[in-house]
Design a protein around this motif. Structure first.
Motif, short mmCIF file in Angstrom:
data_model
loop_
_atom_site.label_atom_id
_atom_site.label_comp_id
_atom_site.label_asym_id
_atom_site.label_seq_id
_atom_site.Cartn_x
_atom_site.Cartn_y
_atom_site.Cartn_z
N TRP A 150 0.87 -1.19 0.00
CA TRP A 150 0.00 0.00 0.00
C TRP A 150 0.90 1.23 0.00
O TRP A 150 1.85 1.32 0.79
N PHE A 151 0.57 2.16 -0.88
CA PHE A 151 1.28 3.42 -0.97
C PHE A 151 0.25 4.54 -0.93
O PHE A 151 -0.95 4.31 -1.12
N ARG A 152 0.70 5.75 -0.71
CA ARG A 152 -0.22 6.88 -0.72
C ARG A 152 0.46 8.11 -1.29
O ARG A 152 1.70 8.24 -1.23
N GLN A 153 -0.34 8.98 -1.84
CA GLN A 153 0.17 10.23 -2.39
C GLN A 153 -0.75 11.36 -1.96
O GLN A 153 -1.92 11.41 -2.34
N ALA A 154 -0.18 12.25 -1.16
CA ALA A 154 -0.91 13.42 -0.71
C ALA A 154 -0.76 14.52 -1.75
O ALA A 154 0.19 14.51 -2.55
N PRO A 155 -1.67 15.49 -1.77
CA PRO A 155 -1.59 16.58 -2.75
C PRO A 155 -0.24 17.31 -2.67
O PRO A 155 0.20 17.70 -1.59
N GLY A 156 0.41 17.42 -3.81
CA GLY A 156 1.66 18.14 -3.86
C GLY A 156 2.87 17.39 -3.33
O GLY A 156 3.95 17.97 -3.19
N LYS A 157 2.68 16.11 -3.03
CA LYS A 157 3.79 15.32 -2.48
C LYS A 157 4.05 14.09 -3.34
O LYS A 157 3.23 13.68 -4.15
N TYR A 158 5.24 13.51 -3.11
CA TYR A 158 5.57 12.28 -3.80
C TYR A 158 4.80 11.10 -3.19
O TYR A 158 4.38 11.15 -2.04
N THR A 218 -4.38 12.05 5.04
CA THR A 218 -5.15 12.37 3.84
C THR A 218 -4.30 12.17 2.59
O THR A 218 -3.20 12.73 2.47
N ALA A 219 -4.80 11.36 1.67
CA ALA A 219 -4.05 11.03 0.46
C ALA A 219 -4.89 10.10 -0.41
O ALA A 219 -5.91 9.57 0.04
N VAL A 220 -4.42 9.92 -1.63
CA VAL A 220 -4.94 8.83 -2.46
C VAL A 220 -4.10 7.60 -2.14
O VAL A 220 -2.87 7.66 -2.19
N TYR A 221 -4.77 6.52 -1.81
CA TYR A 221 -4.10 5.29 -1.43
C TYR A 221 -4.15 4.29 -2.59
O TYR A 221 -5.21 4.08 -3.20
#
Length: 122
Positions: free
Chosen positions: A35-43, A90-93
């Motif tokens: 599982w990975f996640r990407q928050a707005p404006g981040k890697y 908070t992020a897209v997972y």
């Protein structure tokens, strides 16, 4: 192989969510799920991973003790139980799959799901 992530949503801080990742196609004990996640404006960053047989679970330090990765082999589904959620979660997972050990680098995972959005309000 296709991966379908689901379970995201909008919750308040302190709440729980369980993400699911349905895996189509054959899976083997040599497979690892991450599982990975990407928050707005981040890697995109690593969250958790494990071998398909349940071995070698790994977690990012910031989620240890709050998140748990697991799987249901009968349903070919991997889960990410997220407790005590914080606004910084908070992020897209995304769920991901690779053949080999559960590493933390996203570039080592060739198969990816479409992502599910988790929003934690304060």
């Amino acid at each position: 192989v296709q991966l379908q992530a689901s379970g995201g949503g909008l919750v308040q801080a302190g709440a729980s969510l369980r993400l699911s990742c349905a895996v189509s196609g054959r899976t083997f004990s040599s497979t690892s799920m991450g599982w990975f996640r990407q928050a707005p404006g981040k890697y995109r960053e690593f969250v958790a991973a494990m071998r398909w047989n349940g071995g070698n679970p790994r977690y990012q330090d910031s989620v240890k003790g709050r998140f748990a990765i697991s799987r249901d082999t009968a349903k070919n589904t991997v889960f990410l139980q997220m407790d005590s959620l914080k606004p910084e979660d908070t992020a897209v997972y995304y769920c991901a799959r690779r053949v080999g050990s559960p590493v933390t680098s996203d570039v080592e995972y060739p198969d990816w799901g479409q992502g599910t959005l988790v929003t934690v309000s304060s």
